[in-house]
Design a protein around this motif. Structure first.
Motif, PDB file in Angstrom:
ATOM      1  N   SER A 190      94.584  50.813  24.675  1.00  0.00           N
ATOM      2  CA  SER A 190      93.627  49.653  24.423  1.00  0.00           C
ATOM      3  C   SER A 190      92.214  50.062  24.348  1.00  0.00           C
ATOM      4  CB  SER A 190      93.785  48.877  25.960  1.00  0.00           C
ATOM      5  OG  SER A 190      93.240  49.782  26.881  1.00  0.00           O
ATOM      6  N   ILE A 191      92.034  51.579  24.662  1.00  0.00           N
ATOM      7  CA  ILE A 191      90.695  51.822  24.380  1.00  0.00           C
ATOM      8  C   ILE A 191      90.380  52.221  22.708  1.00  0.00           C
ATOM      9  CG2 ILE A 191      88.941  53.797  24.882  1.00  0.00           C
ATOM     10  CD1 ILE A 191      90.713  54.432  27.114  1.00  0.00           C
ATOM     11  N   PRO A 192      89.214  51.430  22.510  1.00  0.00           N
ATOM     12  CA  PRO A 192      89.269  51.436  20.771  1.00  0.00           C
ATOM     13  C   PRO A 192      89.089  52.903  20.264  1.00  0.00           C
ATOM     14  CG  PRO A 192      87.695  49.960  21.804  1.00  0.00           C
ATOM     15  CD  PRO A 192      88.373  50.623  22.952  1.00  0.00           C
ATOM     16  N   LYS A 193      89.587  53.177  19.171  1.00  0.00           N
ATOM     17  CA  LYS A 193      89.748  54.411  18.620  1.00  0.00           C
ATOM     18  C   LYS A 193      89.703  54.254  17.179  1.00  0.00           C
ATOM     19  CE  LYS A 193      94.462  55.415  20.129  1.00  0.00           C
ATOM     20  NZ  LYS A 193      94.463  54.414  21.126  1.00  0.00           N
ATOM     21  N   GLU A 216      86.513  56.038  19.934  1.00  0.00           N
ATOM     22  CA  GLU A 216      85.144  55.635  19.471  1.00  0.00           C
ATOM     23  C   GLU A 216      83.974  55.942  20.565  1.00  0.00           C
ATOM     24  OE1 GLU A 216      85.048  51.593  18.204  1.00  0.00           O
ATOM     25  OE2 GLU A 216      86.225  51.985  16.332  1.00  0.00           O
ATOM     26  N   TYR A 217      84.098  55.495  21.603  1.00  0.00           N
ATOM     27  CA  TYR A 217      83.241  56.017  22.659  1.00  0.00           C
ATOM     28  C   TYR A 217      82.568  57.370  22.879  1.00  0.00           C
ATOM     29  CZ  TYR A 217      86.084  57.981  26.349  1.00  0.00           C
ATOM     30  OH  TYR A 217      87.060  58.720  27.069  1.00  0.00           O
TER      31      TYR A 217
END
Length: 395
Positions: free
Chosen positions: A252-255, A261-262
Motif C-alpha cells: 500500500s506504500i507508494p513505490k 517513493e518517500y
C-alpha cells in the motif's frame, strides 16, 4: 590560486623579450646572482600561493570544494568499490567530447574513463547537478553510496535494444557532484541474447565493440527519510499482522522502479552516450579445466582478469547446485556485491596461485556457511561436495 599564478606568470613575462628581442636567461652567464634572485622570488611566490590556498580551503570548505582534485574517478572511489581497485595501467581515459557528456534538466552526466576485461567492462561516471543534491544514505559497512539508473542499451554485436536498471556505485563528493562506476557483466549480456533467440555459440562478446547507452531516469536513497503519517504504524502493530497483512501493508506504500517513493530522490531525463569498449587488460586468460564426475557435474573453464574470476560450470538445470571456491590459504573467495552465491568472484586480496572449486548443494552450503568459516568451512564442504577440482593458476 589561479589568480596568484596568473600574477606570477605576468611578472615573468615582463622580464622576457618583446617580439624578437632576446633577453637574459634564467641562468645568465654574466650575472648569476641576479638569476638566483629571480629563482628564489619565484619559489617564494609559489610557497605563498600554497600557503594562501591552504588557508582558503580551511576557512572556506564550500568554495574549496570547487577546486579540482587530481586523479581519476576509479582511484577516487577505489576504497568504496566492492570489486576493489581497478588497474590504472589498463584504464582508458576518455576525452570530454560530445559522445561522453550529456546534459538534461540541470544535471550533467560525464563518462570519464573505462576498463574492460574478458568478463566485464567498468565505466567511470560523474553526475553533476546545478541544484544541490539532497543528503543521501550510505551503506552501513563502508560508506558506499550509489545512484540507480534506468537505461536502454544497444550493443554493436546485438541487434536488439535492452532496457535495464544499473547501479552507479561510488560517493557524493559534495552536494553538487557524485562520482561512481557502472559495471556491465558480459554473462548478463550473453544470457539476454540467448533468451532473445541467439544461439549460445553466437552470443560471445567481442574484444572490441560499441555500446549506445541511454539513461532515462536516475534515483538514490535519501538519508533519514520519514514515512508519511498516513502509512505509519507501530512495531507492535506490524508484528501482530499475519504474513499476508504485512505484505498488503507494504504494497500500500507508494513505490516505483527505484523503491519506496518517500525514501527516494529521483529525476527523469535523457542522457545519451556512445562508448567504444575494448579489452585492455593484459592479464586476462582462460584456463581450460574440462573436469566432470559421472553425472556430468563439473567445471568447464575459469576466466581470470586483474579484477575478478569467473567459474564456468556444468550443472543440470534441475539441480540446486552451485560452485564455491577457496584460495591457497583456505579462504572462501567472495562473490560480487557481497553475495554468497554466483559465478563471478572477486580476487583482490586472495592468494589465487591455487584455487579449489567445489560444487555442492545450495541449501547445505548455506547451512554450513552460517556455522563455519576459513579452513573449517572448506573441510566441511569437502565432505558434502558433489564435485571437487584443484586448479593451478599459472602466473
Amino acid at each position: 590560486m589561479q589568480e596568484a599564478y596568473r600574477i606570477i606568470r605576468e611578472r615573468n613575462k615582463a622580464e622576457k623579450s618583446v617580439g624578437d628581442e632576446k633577453v637574459e636567461d634564467v641562468f645568465p652567464g654574466k650575472n648569476k646572482k641576479a638569476g638566483w634572485k629571480k629563482i628564489w622570488i619565484t619559489l617564494g611566490s609559489m610557497a605563498a600561493v600554497i600557503c594562501v590556498t591552504f588557508t582558503f580551503c580551511v576557512m572556506n570548505p564550500v568554495l574549496a570544494s570547487e577546486i579540482p582534485i587530481p586523479g581519476s574517478i576509479f582511484s577516487k572511489v577505489a576504497d568504496l568499490y566492492p570489486f576493489g581497485k581497478i588497474p590504472e595501467e589498463n584504464t582508458v581515459e576518455l576525452a570530454l567530447a560530445e559522445d561522453f557528456i550529456s546534459t538534461d534538466g540541470g544535471i550533467t552526466i560525464s563518462v570519464t574513463e573505462e576498463y574492460a576485461s574478458n568478463q566485464a567492462c567498468y565505466i567511470g561516471m560523474k553526475v553533476e547537478s546545478e541544484q544541490a543534491f539532497p543528503e543521501m544514505a550510505a551503506t552501513v559497512d563502508g560508506g558506499q553510496q550509489f545512484i540507480k539508473a534506468r537505461t536502454v542499451e544497444n550493443y554493436s554485436f546485438c541487434p536488439e535494444e535492452r532496457s535495464n536498471r544499473r547501479y552507479i556505485e561510488g560517493k557524493f563528493v559534495d552536494e553538487h557532484t557524485f562520482l561512481g562506476i557502472i559495471r556491465i557483466d558480459y554473462d548478463e549480456i550473453r544470457r539476454y541474447m540467448e533468451q532473445s533467440g541467439t544461439s549460445k555459440s553466437d552470443a560471445d562478446i567481442l574484444e572490441s565493440f560499441k555500446v549506445a547507452l541511454r539513461i532515462t531516469e536516475i534515483a538514490s536513497t535519501l538519508k533519514d527519510a520519514e514515512l508519511p503519517e498516513e502509512y505509519r504504524i507501530s512495531d507492535e502493530e506490524y508484528e501482530q499482522m499475519t504474513e499476508e497483512e504485512q505484505t498488503a501493508y507494504l504494497d500500500s506504500i507508494p513505490k516505483a522502479w527505484y523503491g519506496f517513493e518517500y525514501e527516494s530522490w529521483h529525476q527523469a531525463g535523457t542522457w545519451e552516450f556512445t562508448l567504444p569498449i575494448s579489452e585492455t587488460d593484459e592479464n586476462v586468460r582462460t584456463i581450460v579445466v574440462n573436469q566432470y564426475n559421472d553425472d556430468g557435474i563439473g567445471v568447464d573453464n575459469i576466466e581470470i582478469s586483474s579484477m575478478e574470476m569467473n567459474v564456468s560450470t556444468a550443472i543440470p538445470e534441475e539441480a540446486s547446485l552451485f560452485a564455491v571456491a577457496f584460495d591457497a590459504n583456505g579462504r572462501r573467495i567472495a562473490y560480487k556485491n557481497g553475495s554468497n552465491e554466483g559465478s563471478t568472484l572477486l580476487i583482490d586480496g586472495y592468494e589465487i596461485s591455487t584455487v579449489t572449486v567445489y560444487i555442492c548443494d545450495i541449501s547445505k552450503y548455506r547451512e554450513l556457511s552460517e556455522k563455519y568459516s576459513g579452513r573449517m568451512l572448506q573441510e566441511m564442504i569437502e565432505k558434502e561436495a558433489k564435485f571437487k577440482t584443484i586448479v593451478i593458476i599459472e602466473e
